[in-house]
Design a protein around this motif. Sequence first.
Motif, PDB file in Angstrom:
ATOM      1  N   LYS A  38      11.955  -3.707  -7.807  1.00 45.70           N
ATOM      2  CA  LYS A  38      12.483  -4.513  -8.919  1.00 45.70           C
ATOM      3  C   LYS A  38      11.695  -4.276 -10.202  1.00 45.70           C
ATOM      4  N   LEU A  39      10.367  -4.164 -10.096  1.00 46.17           N
ATOM      5  CA  LEU A  39       9.550  -3.906 -11.284  1.00 46.17           C
ATOM      6  C   LEU A  39       9.895  -2.553 -11.897  1.00 46.17           C
ATOM      7  N   ILE A  40      10.056  -1.535 -11.052  1.00 43.26           N
ATOM      8  CA  ILE A  40      10.414  -0.205 -11.554  1.00 43.26           C
ATOM      9  C   ILE A  40      11.809  -0.244 -12.177  1.00 43.26           C
ATOM     10  N   GLU A  41      12.730  -0.935 -11.524  1.00 42.06           N
ATOM     11  CA  GLU A  41      14.095  -1.056 -12.064  1.00 42.06           C
ATOM     12  C   GLU A  41      14.074  -1.716 -13.441  1.00 42.06           C
ATOM     13  N   GLN A  42      13.290  -2.783 -13.601  1.00 42.32           N
ATOM     14  CA  GLN A  42      13.173  -3.469 -14.892  1.00 42.32           C
ATOM     15  C   GLN A  42      12.635  -2.512 -15.973  1.00 42.32           C
ATOM     16  N   LYS A  43      11.588  -1.755 -15.631  1.00 40.85           N
ATOM     17  CA  LYS A  43      10.984  -0.844 -16.591  1.00 40.85           C
ATOM     18  C   LYS A  43      11.956   0.269 -16.966  1.00 40.85           C
ATOM     19  N   MET A  44      12.686   0.811 -15.998  1.00 41.40           N
ATOM     20  CA  MET A  44      13.640   1.882 -16.286  1.00 41.40           C
ATOM     21  C   MET A  44      14.751   1.379 -17.210  1.00 41.40           C
ATOM     22  N   ARG A  45      15.159   0.128 -17.038  1.00 40.19           N
ATOM     23  CA  ARG A  45      16.171  -0.449 -17.936  1.00 40.19           C
ATOM     24  C   ARG A  45      15.639  -0.549 -19.357  1.00 40.19           C
ATOM     25  N   GLN A  46      14.365  -0.886 -19.516  1.00 41.23           N
ATOM     26  CA  GLN A  46      13.766  -0.973 -20.845  1.00 41.23           C
ATOM     27  C   GLN A  46      13.716   0.388 -21.514  1.00 41.23           C
ATOM     28  N   ILE A  47      13.426   1.427 -20.717  1.00 42.30           N
ATOM     29  CA  ILE A  47      13.311   2.781 -21.272  1.00 42.30           C
ATOM     30  C   ILE A  47      14.673   3.311 -21.698  1.00 42.30           C
ATOM     31  N   ASN A  48      15.669   3.101 -20.858  1.00 36.58           N
ATOM     32  CA  ASN A  48      16.999   3.631 -21.138  1.00 36.58           C
ATOM     33  C   ASN A  48      17.710   2.692 -22.010  1.00 36.58           C
TER      34      ASN A  48
ATOM     35  N   VAL B 262      -2.494   1.179 -11.864  1.00 35.94           N
ATOM     36  CA  VAL B 262      -2.135   1.480 -10.489  1.00 35.94           C
ATOM     37  C   VAL B 262      -0.843   2.287 -10.564  1.00 35.94           C
ATOM     38  N   VAL B 263      -0.895   3.547 -10.158  1.00 33.16           N
ATOM     39  CA  VAL B 263       0.261   4.422 -10.219  1.00 33.16           C
ATOM     40  C   VAL B 263       1.097   4.192  -8.962  1.00 33.16           C
ATOM     41  N   LEU B 264       2.341   3.778  -9.188  1.00 33.74           N
ATOM     42  CA  LEU B 264       3.257   3.461  -8.097  1.00 33.74           C
ATOM     43  C   LEU B 264       4.325   4.531  -7.973  1.00 33.74           C
ATOM     44  N   ARG B 265       4.791   4.740  -6.757  1.00 35.27           N
ATOM     45  CA  ARG B 265       5.899   5.654  -6.517  1.00 35.27           C
ATOM     46  C   ARG B 265       6.899   4.938  -5.631  1.00 35.27           C
ATOM     47  N   TYR B 266       8.167   4.990  -6.072  1.00 34.33           N
ATOM     48  CA  TYR B 266       9.255   4.460  -5.267  1.00 34.33           C
ATOM     49  C   TYR B 266      10.406   5.437  -5.393  1.00 34.33           C
ATOM     50  N   GLY B 267      10.721   6.136  -4.322  1.00 30.98           N
ATOM     51  CA  GLY B 267      11.756   7.169  -4.375  1.00 30.98           C
ATOM     52  C   GLY B 267      11.318   8.272  -5.326  1.00 30.98           C
ATOM     53  N   ASP B 268      12.173   8.591  -6.286  1.00 27.62           N
ATOM     54  CA  ASP B 268      11.864   9.637  -7.266  1.00 27.62           C
ATOM     55  C   ASP B 268      11.183   9.090  -8.513  1.00 27.62           C
ATOM     56  N   TYR B 269      10.919   7.795  -8.555  1.00 26.07           N
ATOM     57  CA  TYR B 269      10.383   7.167  -9.759  1.00 26.07           C
ATOM     58  C   TYR B 269       8.893   6.889  -9.628  1.00 26.07           C
TER      59      TYR B 269
ATOM     60  N   LEU C 290       0.804  -1.221   0.000  1.00 27.55           N
ATOM     61  CA  LEU C 290       0.000   0.000   0.000  1.00 27.55           C
ATOM     62  C   LEU C 290       0.838   1.272   0.000  1.00 27.55           C
ATOM     63  N   GLU C 291       1.974   1.266   0.706  1.00 28.83           N
ATOM     64  CA  GLU C 291       2.778   2.494   0.790  1.00 28.83           C
ATOM     65  C   GLU C 291       3.395   2.881  -0.559  1.00 28.83           C
ATOM     66  N   MET C 292       3.353   1.983  -1.536  1.00 29.87           N
ATOM     67  CA  MET C 292       3.923   2.282  -2.854  1.00 29.87           C
ATOM     68  C   MET C 292       2.863   2.791  -3.843  1.00 29.87           C
ATOM     69  N   ILE C 293       1.592   2.694  -3.475  1.00 29.40           N
ATOM     70  CA  ILE C 293       0.508   3.092  -4.378  1.00 29.40           C
ATOM     71  C   ILE C 293       0.205   4.569  -4.198  1.00 29.40           C
TER      72      ILE C 293
END
Length: 129
Positions: free
Chosen positions: A119-129, A63-70, A11-14
Amino acid sequence: QSGDTKYIIPLEMIQECIELSPAYKEHMKGNHFINLRDSILPLLDIRTYFNEGESKSTRENVVVLRYGDYKMGLQVDELYGEFQTVIKPLGDVFVNVAGISGGTILGSGEIALIFDVPKLIEQKMRQIN
């Protein structure tokens, strides 16, 4: 839920949940991004990512997630609300499944997998960059 599998998101990530309306889909034009209040939001389609079957649902949700600045959106089929769960480790079989941190047994007796949001955000950021 995505396909036939139920998932748990800490929940804290949503940040928020929105419906992926036909207008959003039209603006996507096959890309995996939406314009959410003048900000580009990358989307991860959970059905595709985990190779889920087709959904019976006619509605799609983000579902919009936030982790740190991402920030990232998870595209899912169904939303069920808030539950208290006990995290169970999944063991060696699932140790290499990126994006899953554990599992839980729901009140209905069904098993739900718990997302590893960083980990999901990290995977997506790798795909974008």
